[in-house]
Scaffold this active site. Structure first.
Site, PDB file in Angstrom:
ATOM      1  N   GLY A  58     -42.580   5.222 -51.609  1.00 35.85           N
ATOM      2  CA  GLY A  58     -42.321   4.032 -50.894  1.00 35.85           C
ATOM      3  C   GLY A  58     -41.288   2.984 -51.793  1.00 35.85           C
ATOM      4  N   HIS A  59     -40.544   3.749 -52.412  1.00 31.18           N
ATOM      5  CA  HIS A  59     -39.244   3.061 -53.170  1.00 31.18           C
ATOM      6  C   HIS A  59     -38.052   4.128 -53.656  1.00 31.18           C
ATOM      7  CE1 HIS A  59     -40.883   5.298 -56.698  1.00 31.18           C
ATOM      8  NE2 HIS A  59     -42.191   5.056 -56.192  1.00 31.18           N
ATOM      9  N   ALA A  60     -37.132   3.412 -54.132  1.00 35.99           N
ATOM     10  CA  ALA A  60     -36.183   4.206 -54.805  1.00 35.99           C
ATOM     11  C   ALA A  60     -35.733   3.777 -56.033  1.00 35.99           C
ATOM     12  CB  ALA A  60     -34.796   3.915 -53.744  1.00 35.99           C
ATOM     13  N   ARG A 105     -38.179   7.495 -51.323  1.00 41.23           N
ATOM     14  CA  ARG A 105     -38.998   8.736 -51.158  1.00 41.23           C
ATOM     15  C   ARG A 105     -40.378   8.179 -50.643  1.00 41.23           C
ATOM     16  NH1 ARG A 105     -38.503   9.136 -56.730  1.00 41.23           N
ATOM     17  NH2 ARG A 105     -36.376   8.583 -56.199  1.00 41.23           N
ATOM     18  N   TYR A 130     -36.036   0.007 -56.354  1.00 41.50           N
ATOM     19  CA  TYR A 130     -35.977  -1.081 -55.142  1.00 41.50           C
ATOM     20  C   TYR A 130     -37.352  -0.849 -54.635  1.00 41.50           C
ATOM     21  CZ  TYR A 130     -30.883  -1.045 -55.841  1.00 41.50           C
ATOM     22  OH  TYR A 130     -29.719  -1.363 -56.350  1.00 41.50           O
TER      23      TYR A 130
END
Ligand code: TYD
Length: 144
Positions: A58-60, A105, A130
């Site tokens: 749940g982030h990049a 992802r 992010y």
């Protein structure tokens, strides 16, 4: 293996087949930075004891390169570059999923007892994340 360069997209993310030394006493796999993955790794971390139905990720990352391995069991990885998405099912300890920077992802569908090992190109830095999808899309110039 050459360094993966921007512009980054899910097309650069791929399954890497790792060396497997088969042996009746048990198999052996090894990973060498830049030989088997397109970066030098400075950190390894792992997810384990993941409860059924849990979701990770749940982030990049802004600059981090990673290799994700299902060291035991299985799970799904959904990759998203803001334009295209790709889903991978990882279930072998001799396959790694290379993920380049600027890819959102989500990891889910963890099997019971699964272990997710990640090799990362740099040490932990919260400023490299992010964590907001809208902010990620804005940063890469995609429409939220
Ligand atoms: P996070 O990267 O969000 O986990 P995942 O992507 O697997 O869901 O990290 C969860 C927490 O752990 C967050 O508070 C940051 C911390 N953390 C570290 O301190 N060091 C690390 O190397 C990692 C990967 C996370």
């Amino acid at each position: 293996m050459s360094e993966t360069q921007p512009p980054f997209s899910v097309d650069q993310c791929r399954i890497v087949e790792l060396p497997k030394i088969s042996d009746p006493r048990g198999n052996l796999t090894f990973i060498e930075g830049r030989r088997h993955v397109p970066f030098d790794f400075q950190r390894m971390y792992y997810l384990y004891d993941v409860p059924g139905g849990a979701e990770r990720g749940g982030h990049a990352h802004k600059a981090l390169h990673q290799l994700i391995i299902a060291m035991s069991g299985s799970f799904d990885v959904l990759l998203d570059d803001g334009r295209n998405k790709k889903q991978f099912h990882l279930n072998r300890s001799y396959y790694g999923l290379y993920v380049c920077p600027l890819i959102w992802r989500e990891l889910n569908n963890f099997s019971s007892g699964s272990v997710c090992v990640v090799l990362a190109s740099n040490t932990y830095d919260e400023a490299d994340y992010y964590r907001d999808y809208g902010e990620f899309l804005q940063a890469i110039g995609s429409q939220p």
